[in-house]
Design a protein around this motif. Structure first.
Motif, PDB file in Angstrom:
ATOM      1  N   PRO A 176       0.820  -1.223   0.000  1.00  0.00           N
ATOM      2  CA  PRO A 176       0.000   0.000   0.000  1.00  0.00           C
ATOM      3  C   PRO A 176       0.849   1.267   0.000  1.00  0.00           C
ATOM      4  CG  PRO A 176      -0.218  -1.187   2.082  1.00  0.00           C
ATOM      5  CD  PRO A 176       0.610  -2.042   1.188  1.00  0.00           C
ATOM      6  N   GLU A 177       0.361   2.279  -0.703  1.00  0.00           N
ATOM      7  CA  GLU A 177       1.094   3.548  -0.867  1.00  0.00           C
ATOM      8  C   GLU A 177       1.473   4.186   0.459  1.00  0.00           C
ATOM      9  OE1 GLU A 177       2.457   5.254  -3.511  1.00  0.00           O
ATOM     10  OE2 GLU A 177       1.971   3.437  -4.634  1.00  0.00           O
ATOM     11  N   GLN A 178       0.591   4.127   1.468  1.00  0.00           N
ATOM     12  CA  GLN A 178       0.912   4.768   2.742  1.00  0.00           C
ATOM     13  C   GLN A 178       2.126   4.113   3.409  1.00  0.00           C
ATOM     14  OE1 GLN A 178      -2.031   3.223   2.011  1.00  0.00           O
ATOM     15  NE2 GLN A 178      -2.936   2.267   3.809  1.00  0.00           N
ATOM     16  N   ASP A 227      21.332   1.248  -0.607  1.00  0.00           N
ATOM     17  CA  ASP A 227      20.796   1.819  -1.849  1.00  0.00           C
ATOM     18  C   ASP A 227      19.312   1.464  -1.879  1.00  0.00           C
ATOM     19  OD1 ASP A 227      20.596   2.966  -4.367  1.00  0.00           O
ATOM     20  OD2 ASP A 227      21.310   1.157  -5.400  1.00  0.00           O
ATOM     21  N   PRO A 228      18.419   2.457  -1.806  1.00  0.00           N
ATOM     22  CA  PRO A 228      16.990   2.159  -1.640  1.00  0.00           C
ATOM     23  C   PRO A 228      16.358   1.445  -2.831  1.00  0.00           C
ATOM     24  CG  PRO A 228      17.328   4.525  -1.913  1.00  0.00           C
ATOM     25  CD  PRO A 228      18.679   3.888  -1.899  1.00  0.00           C
ATOM     26  N   GLN A 229      15.456   0.534  -2.496  1.00  0.00           N
ATOM     27  CA  GLN A 229      14.618  -0.116  -3.511  1.00  0.00           C
ATOM     28  C   GLN A 229      13.712   0.967  -4.099  1.00  0.00           C
ATOM     29  OE1 GLN A 229      14.667  -2.962  -4.923  1.00  0.00           O
ATOM     30  NE2 GLN A 229      12.910  -4.229  -4.518  1.00  0.00           N
ATOM     31  N   HIS A 230      13.570   1.015  -5.404  1.00  0.00           N
ATOM     32  CA  HIS A 230      12.689   2.007  -6.031  1.00  0.00           C
ATOM     33  C   HIS A 230      11.244   1.749  -5.643  1.00  0.00           C
ATOM     34  CE1 HIS A 230      15.789   3.821  -8.509  1.00  0.00           C
ATOM     35  NE2 HIS A 230      16.246   2.592  -8.736  1.00  0.00           N
ATOM     36  N   ARG A 231      10.505   2.817  -5.433  1.00  0.00           N
ATOM     37  CA  ARG A 231       9.098   2.728  -5.010  1.00  0.00           C
ATOM     38  C   ARG A 231       8.297   1.730  -5.827  1.00  0.00           C
ATOM     39  NH1 ARG A 231       6.861   7.078  -1.995  1.00  0.00           N
ATOM     40  NH2 ARG A 231       4.827   6.490  -2.761  1.00  0.00           N
ATOM     41  N   GLU A 232       8.451   1.803  -7.151  1.00  0.00           N
ATOM     42  CA  GLU A 232       7.628   0.959  -8.024  1.00  0.00           C
ATOM     43  C   GLU A 232       8.001  -0.523  -7.947  1.00  0.00           C
ATOM     44  OE1 GLU A 232      10.966   2.737 -10.528  1.00  0.00           O
ATOM     45  OE2 GLU A 232       9.521   3.532  -9.090  1.00  0.00           O
ATOM     46  N   HIS A 233       9.149  -0.833  -7.321  1.00  0.00           N
ATOM     47  CA  HIS A 233       9.585  -2.226  -7.209  1.00  0.00           C
ATOM     48  C   HIS A 233       9.381  -2.814  -5.813  1.00  0.00           C
ATOM     49  CE1 HIS A 233      11.119  -2.080 -11.221  1.00  0.00           C
ATOM     50  NE2 HIS A 233      12.002  -1.152 -10.940  1.00  0.00           N
ATOM     51  N   ILE A 234       8.835  -2.050  -4.884  1.00  0.00           N
ATOM     52  CA  ILE A 234       8.602  -2.572  -3.537  1.00  0.00           C
ATOM     53  C   ILE A 234       7.383  -3.490  -3.585  1.00  0.00           C
ATOM     54  CG2 ILE A 234       7.994  -1.991  -1.156  1.00  0.00           C
ATOM     55  CD1 ILE A 234       9.613   0.592  -1.479  1.00  0.00           C
ATOM     56  N   HIS A 235       7.604  -4.744  -3.172  1.00  0.00           N
ATOM     57  CA  HIS A 235       6.555  -5.760  -3.241  1.00  0.00           C
ATOM     58  C   HIS A 235       6.860  -6.890  -2.268  1.00  0.00           C
ATOM     59  CE1 HIS A 235       9.723  -7.325  -5.892  1.00  0.00           C
ATOM     60  NE2 HIS A 235       9.323  -8.502  -5.430  1.00  0.00           N
ATOM     61  N   ILE A 236       5.922  -7.813  -2.136  1.00  0.00           N
ATOM     62  CA  ILE A 236       6.108  -9.031  -1.356  1.00  0.00           C
ATOM     63  C   ILE A 236       6.014 -10.189  -2.341  1.00  0.00           C
ATOM     64  CG2 ILE A 236       5.184 -10.493   0.487  1.00  0.00           C
ATOM     65  CD1 ILE A 236       3.848  -7.808   1.542  1.00  0.00           C
ATOM     66  N   THR A 237       7.096 -10.905  -2.537  1.00  0.00           N
ATOM     67  CA  THR A 237       7.092 -12.014  -3.487  1.00  0.00           C
ATOM     68  C   THR A 237       6.318 -13.189  -2.893  1.00  0.00           C
ATOM     69  OG1 THR A 237       9.227 -11.329  -4.383  1.00  0.00           O
ATOM     70  CG2 THR A 237       8.535 -13.603  -4.830  1.00  0.00           C
ATOM     71  N   TRP A 285      -9.526 -13.285  -4.010  1.00  0.00           N
ATOM     72  CA  TRP A 285      -8.896 -13.106  -2.714  1.00  0.00           C
ATOM     73  C   TRP A 285      -9.227 -11.738  -2.144  1.00  0.00           C
ATOM     74  CZ3 TRP A 285      -5.249 -14.201  -6.873  1.00  0.00           C
ATOM     75  CH2 TRP A 285      -4.986 -15.563  -7.030  1.00  0.00           C
ATOM     76  N   PRO A 286      -9.433 -11.670  -0.818  1.00  0.00           N
ATOM     77  CA  PRO A 286      -9.545 -10.349  -0.180  1.00  0.00           C
ATOM     78  C   PRO A 286      -8.148  -9.746  -0.044  1.00  0.00           C
ATOM     79  CG  PRO A 286      -9.680 -12.075   1.476  1.00  0.00           C
ATOM     80  CD  PRO A 286      -9.607 -12.769   0.133  1.00  0.00           C
ATOM     81  N   ALA A 287      -8.085  -8.453   0.115  1.00  0.00           N
ATOM     82  CA  ALA A 287      -6.799  -7.766   0.260  1.00  0.00           C
ATOM     83  C   ALA A 287      -6.247  -8.004   1.666  1.00  0.00           C
ATOM     84  CB  ALA A 287      -6.975  -6.276   0.011  1.00  0.00           C
ATOM     85  N   PRO A 288      -5.080  -8.654   1.767  1.00  0.00           N
ATOM     86  CA  PRO A 288      -4.507  -8.845   3.100  1.00  0.00           C
ATOM     87  C   PRO A 288      -3.938  -7.535   3.650  1.00  0.00           C
ATOM     88  CG  PRO A 288      -3.033  -9.744   1.438  1.00  0.00           C
ATOM     89  CD  PRO A 288      -4.268  -9.269   0.724  1.00  0.00           C
ATOM     90  N   LEU A 289      -3.999  -7.394   4.958  1.00  0.00           N
ATOM     91  CA  LEU A 289      -3.406  -6.242   5.625  1.00  0.00           C
ATOM     92  C   LEU A 289      -1.890  -6.410   5.600  1.00  0.00           C
ATOM     93  CD1 LEU A 289      -3.982  -3.661   7.322  1.00  0.00           C
ATOM     94  CD2 LEU A 289      -3.759  -5.131   9.334  1.00  0.00           C
ATOM     95  N   ILE A 290      -1.179  -5.389   5.152  1.00  0.00           N
ATOM     96  CA  ILE A 290       0.278  -5.417   5.109  1.00  0.00           C
ATOM     97  C   ILE A 290       0.801  -4.594   6.285  1.00  0.00           C
ATOM     98  CG2 ILE A 290       2.337  -4.926   3.731  1.00  0.00           C
ATOM     99  CD1 ILE A 290       0.410  -7.097   2.568  1.00  0.00           C
ATOM    100  N   THR A 328       5.164   2.047  11.430  1.00  0.00           N
ATOM    101  CA  THR A 328       4.055   1.284  12.005  1.00  0.00           C
ATOM    102  C   THR A 328       2.804   1.391  11.140  1.00  0.00           C
ATOM    103  OG1 THR A 328       3.432   3.173  13.369  1.00  0.00           O
ATOM    104  CG2 THR A 328       4.904   1.538  14.369  1.00  0.00           C
ATOM    105  N   VAL A 329       2.899   2.109  10.041  1.00  0.00           N
ATOM    106  CA  VAL A 329       1.775   2.277   9.121  1.00  0.00           C
ATOM    107  C   VAL A 329       1.435   0.923   8.494  1.00  0.00           C
ATOM    108  CG1 VAL A 329       1.096   3.356   6.930  1.00  0.00           C
ATOM    109  CG2 VAL A 329       2.428   4.642   8.598  1.00  0.00           C
ATOM    110  N   SER A 330       0.163   0.657   8.317  1.00  0.00           N
ATOM    111  CA  SER A 330      -0.261  -0.572   7.649  1.00  0.00           C
ATOM    112  C   SER A 330      -1.428  -0.247   6.724  1.00  0.00           C
ATOM    113  CB  SER A 330      -0.664  -1.635   8.674  1.00  0.00           C
ATOM    114  OG  SER A 330      -1.772  -1.182   9.433  1.00  0.00           O
ATOM    115  N   GLY A 331      -1.756  -1.192   5.881  1.00  0.00           N
ATOM    116  CA  GLY A 331      -2.878  -1.012   4.971  1.00  0.00           C
ATOM    117  C   GLY A 331      -3.068  -2.246   4.116  1.00  0.00           C
TER     118      GLY A 331
END
Length: 189
Positions: A16-18, A35-45, A69-74, A159-162
């Motif tokens: 989630p963007e937040q 070296d930061p992961q680019h925003r567009e590549h942040i994911h959970i494999t 599937w429902p959206a899981p809370l990240i 601590t942000v989640s979504g």
């Protein structure tokens, strides 16, 4: 004669963007080491398709497109690990639990809740993907130099989640570039 061309691809949950916004602050704090992961590549494999042929990619597209599937809370767990699938291919690389080595990923653990577990199991079982010791995480970035792993324990994690907005299938174009083969929005219930 038909081509037996294969490719590498992976199935992932988008973050989630937040949470991505909150991670940007953490990446800034670590910018001298990671070296930061680019925003567009942040994911959970969720699963990796190594040397997938056209039939395997077609099966993957069908499974993801029809998934319900429902959206899981990240939410981050507070656990930080390091390592590298790419470096493991190098015979001179030796993992050291006490040291984050140059080129290793700094990984942040994600809560393995029931919804995330269900999506991951249905995808891996449906596509016959073997995922030993699945640990849901996202990558903060790559270590730019060696540093003590103990330094990661003091990071002020968001601590942000979504809810995860989508499940995607990404095809590897190069080690740093990917093409989206399937984008499946998840209902936020």
């Amino acid at each position: 004669m038909a081509s037996a061309r294969t490719t590498n691809a992976f199935i992932c949950l988008k973050v989630p963007e937040q949470l991505i916004d909150a991670l940007a602050g953490l990446q800034q704090q670590c910018h001298n080491r990671v070296d930061p992961q680019h925003r567009e590549h942040i994911h959970i494999t969720l699963g990796f398709l190594r040397d997938a042929d056209e039939q395997k990619l077609a099966d993957t597209r069908a499974l993801i497109s029809s998934g319900k599937w429902p959206a899981p809370l990240i939410r981050l767990t507070g656990q930080v690990r390091h390592g590298s699938w790419a470096l493991k291919k190098n015979p001179s690389y030796h993992y050291d639990e006490q040291t984050v080595q140059k080129g290793e990923q700094v990984r942040l653990g994600v809560e393995h809740n029931d919804e995330l577990r269900r999506i991951q199991e249905e995808i891996t079982q449906g596509l016959d993907i073997v995922e030993a010791d699945f640990w849901p995480h996202l990558t903060l970035g790559l270590a730019m130099e060696d540093f003590p792993a103990a330094q990661t324990s003091g990071m002020d994690l968001p601590t942000v989640s979504g809810p995860a907005p989508s499940v995607d299938v990404q095809q590897e174009v190069s080690t740093a570039e990917f093409t989206t083969l399937v984008h499946k929005d998840l209902p936020n219930t």
